[in-house]
Design an enzyme around this catalytic site. Structure first.
Site, PDB file in Angstrom:
ATOM      1  N   THR A 420       0.920  -1.113  -0.092  1.00  0.00           N
ATOM      2  CA  THR A 420      -0.003  -0.042  -0.037  1.00  0.00           C
ATOM      3  C   THR A 420       0.966   1.347   0.146  1.00  0.00           C
ATOM      4  OG1 THR A 420      -1.722  -1.367   1.094  1.00  0.00           O
ATOM      5  CG2 THR A 420      -1.955   1.140   1.263  1.00  0.00           C
ATOM      6  N   ASP A 460      -9.472  -9.196   0.619  1.00  0.00           N
ATOM      7  CA  ASP A 460      -9.698  -8.875   2.036  1.00  0.00           C
ATOM      8  C   ASP A 460     -11.070  -9.130   2.468  1.00  0.00           C
ATOM      9  OD1 ASP A 460      -7.051  -7.607   2.026  1.00  0.00           O
ATOM     10  OD2 ASP A 460      -7.972  -5.571   1.677  1.00  0.00           O
ATOM     11  N   SER A 485     -11.070  -2.802   5.276  1.00  0.00           N
ATOM     12  CA  SER A 485      -9.839  -2.405   5.095  1.00  0.00           C
ATOM     13  C   SER A 485      -9.277  -1.936   6.284  1.00  0.00           C
ATOM     14  CB  SER A 485      -9.801  -1.061   4.034  1.00  0.00           C
ATOM     15  OG  SER A 485      -8.305  -0.573   4.165  1.00  0.00           O
ATOM     16  N   GLY A 507      -0.817  -3.428   5.582  1.00  0.00           N
ATOM     17  CA  GLY A 507      -1.850  -4.474   5.754  1.00  0.00           C
ATOM     18  C   GLY A 507      -2.617  -3.970   7.175  1.00  0.00           C
TER      19      GLY A 507
END
Length: 600
Positions: A420, A460, A485, A507
């Site tokens: 990310t 996810d 998320s 994460g």
């Protein structure tokens, strides 16, 4: 450091193109000519960029500026955003330019094939808005998507398939935020990335290491042809990499807006790439055309004399950070040394409590009732804080019952892996943007189309729709749903004014990274860079994690004696933050990655 003046925009972008070639990295690409020597105008740039080329953790000092600042995960992306701010663009203008460059230069982490959450503060109206650009499941998605003969399939089998790809949301979210807060022309914000994609950039140590370690990417012919040499070797550090396909994609989006991505050739190419995978997905052109980013009210809660704000569900990140901070306010942690045994113990126990609630209650609020207000109620968090034993770990904690739901909710054990990126920006007018974006695991689904990678965000979701007791899992897969998320873009307020913008990749560990950094600035009195650089630690309601290779190693035995199951792990957090002070801006970039804070 001075930026090139407004009157030399062409020279400025020529300078940007050669920055990577000025770092001393060898140019070994036999298919493209080496960059020319940098013009004199880039001399000031070289000093800022060269230290970031080194691999591994590097020492950082807080960066100060008076008028504007941007921090991102790659020097070229930071440079692109800083140029926009220098030319009078807003914070969201700058973040758009940075994200487009990150699509090119940090493809392992984010890009237009993924999603994003954006938190934006508007100085003129003194209001905050959040934008939900999370991916959505296709209309054909069903609860048994990742089940086979009654059991979940292997996680990586799901990741490396067309079934993991959700409808990308980052472009629609950025366009929505730009409509509300942008000043510069949409098309102009794509110019830096288009030019870099056409002219090339040098592979960094981090990108090379990521490519070298990733074997699944080599199995996808289109991706392998771009990221590896004909023998399947990762392009070496300094390889001059060009991406004309991405340049063409970005040019279409710049000219025609986000509809060029969600309808027409690009959308059709995405759907076709997903369908022709060895394990095909069910994404359709109708799914693409129907995507909408959402404006959401920010989630804000008091913390001592501050107000901490961030993205509401479907992100669990800010909610869990708020829970942790307020649980910790009932402990003496603010008076403890940041890396002391007692501080790490208390922080880890607070994390257990927050993650226990997160795993049961948080999902897309359009599909399930998320008891947000009950979860951040001061009385509820006081009860949770009372469960912490100051001398002994409680191990894996059960969830609380903030709204009478525990008996009817099942636990979600879905994995969230750390690939990310985070960008923060403050413009001349005092507008603030904190954005976290992602394609989920490193290089996402590994499906490469029109010069960019597609996400694997649908992993996810919980693979199982019910738990062992038959209770429904809130984060189960459903058509059109947004997966939960842990991304936590946040803005901290004091007396109605922003004082800090922060966020991180990582994460599910994002929650601990961000909470640690906010605690470091607000309670321990550290500057933003020192708080970011502080070794990472915490628990996600399983074992207690200590950042490998840091001074925290000395605490392992003491924590074990208190009942902690200790694991020393790599924690390349990628935290980026800006603190707004009466005398100006202070920025920090995580020394664990290659990012850069820049301002004027």
């Amino acid at each position: 450091m001075k930026l090139i003046g407004k009157g030399t925009a062409l020279t400025a972008w020529l300078a940007v193109l050669v920055l990577a070639g000025c770092t001393g990295w060898p140019i070994v690409d036999g298919q493209a000519s080496a960059p020319q020597e940098a013009p004199a105008a880039t001399a000031a740039f070289k000093e800022d960029i060269a230290p970031e080329a080194a691999s591994g953790r590097v020492a950082r000092h807080v960066v100060r500026a008076k008028d504007y600042m941007l921090v991102s995960a790659h020097p070229l992306a930071t440079r692109a955003g800083a140029r926009i701010l220098a030319d009078g663009g807003t914070a969201i203008d700058a973040v758009i330019a940075s994200q487009m460059v990150l699509t090119l230069v940090e493809p392992q982490s984010s890009g237009i094939g993924g999603g994003a959450f954006i938190v934006s503060y508007d100085k003129a109206s003194q209001t905050m808005q959040t934008y939900d650009g999370r991916e959505t499941a296709p209309a054909a998605a069903r609860a048994d998507r990742y089940m086979q003969e009654g059991a979940p399939i292997e996680f990586w089998d799901a990741v490396h398939s067309g079934l993991s790809v959700g409808v990308p949301g980052v472009l629609h979210a950025l366009a929505l935020a730009h409509a509300d807060h942008g000043r510069m022309d949409w098309a102009s914000l794509f110019a830096p990335a288009i030019t870099l994609a056409e002219e090339g950039f040098a592979v960094t140590p981090r990108l090379h290491t990521s490519l070298e370690a990733n074997h699944a990417l080599r199995d996808q012919p289109d991706a392998a042809a771009y990221f590896y040499d004909p023998a399947g070797r990762a392009w070496p550090v300094g390889h001059w990499l060009r991406n004309p396909a991405l340049a063409q994609t970005l040019r279409l989006i710049a000219q025609d807006g986000p509809q060029a991505f969600y309808r027409g050739r690009i959308a059709e190419d995405i759907v076709a790439a997903v369908a022709r995978h060895a394990v095909p997905g069910d994404l359709t052109v109708a799914d693409m055309a129907g995507y909408r980013a959402l404006r959401r009210e920010p989630l804000c809660a008091p913390y001592k004399v501050y107000e901490v704000c961030g993205m509401p569900p479907p992100s669990s990140g800010p909610l869990a950070v708020i829970q942790m901070l307020n649980i910790l306010s009932h402990t003496p942690i603010s008076s403890l040394a940041p890396q002391s045994l007692a501080a790490v113990h208390l922080f880890s126990e607070a994390g257990r409590l927050a993650f226990a609630d997160r795993d049961y209650y948080v999902a897309d609020p359009a599909y399930v009732d998320v008891p947000v207000e009950a979860m951040i109620s001061p009385s509820y968090l006081a009860l949770r804080a009372a469960l912490i034993n100051p001398t002994k770990s409680q191990g894996s904690m059960p969830p609380g019952d903030p709204a009478g739901m525990r008996a009817v909710r099942g636990r979600d054990n879905s994995a969230e892996l750390p690939s990310t990126t985070h960008v923060v920006a403050v413009d001349r007018a005092g507008n603030v943007v904190s954005m976290t974006s992602s394609i989920e695991t490193a290089f996402g689904s590994k499906i490469f189309v029109d010069g960019f990678l597609l996400n694997n965000q649908l992993t996810d979701f919980s693979f199982a729709s019910v738990d062992a007791q038959g209770r429904p899992v809130a984060n189960r897969i459903e058509a059109g749903k947004r997966p939960r998320s842990s991304m936590a873009p946040m803005i901290v307020m004091h007396q109605g004014q922003p004082v800090m913008a922060i966020g991180a990749p990582g994460g599910a560990a994002i929650i601990n990274y961000v909470a640690k950094t906010i605690l470091g600035v607000l309670d321990w009195g550290l500057d933003i860079q020192a708080a970011i650089s502080l070794p990472n630690f915490g628990s996600r309601n399983r074992h207690t994690e200590l950042e490998r290779g840091t001074s925290l190693h000395s605490l392992a035995a003491g924590l074990q004696a208190m009942g902690h199951e200790v694991r020393e792990v790599d924690a390349t957090s990628g935290l980026h933050g800006i603190v707004l002070t009466p005398s100006g801006l202070e920025g920090g970039a995580d020394p664990r990655r290659e990012g850069l804070a820049m301002g004027e």
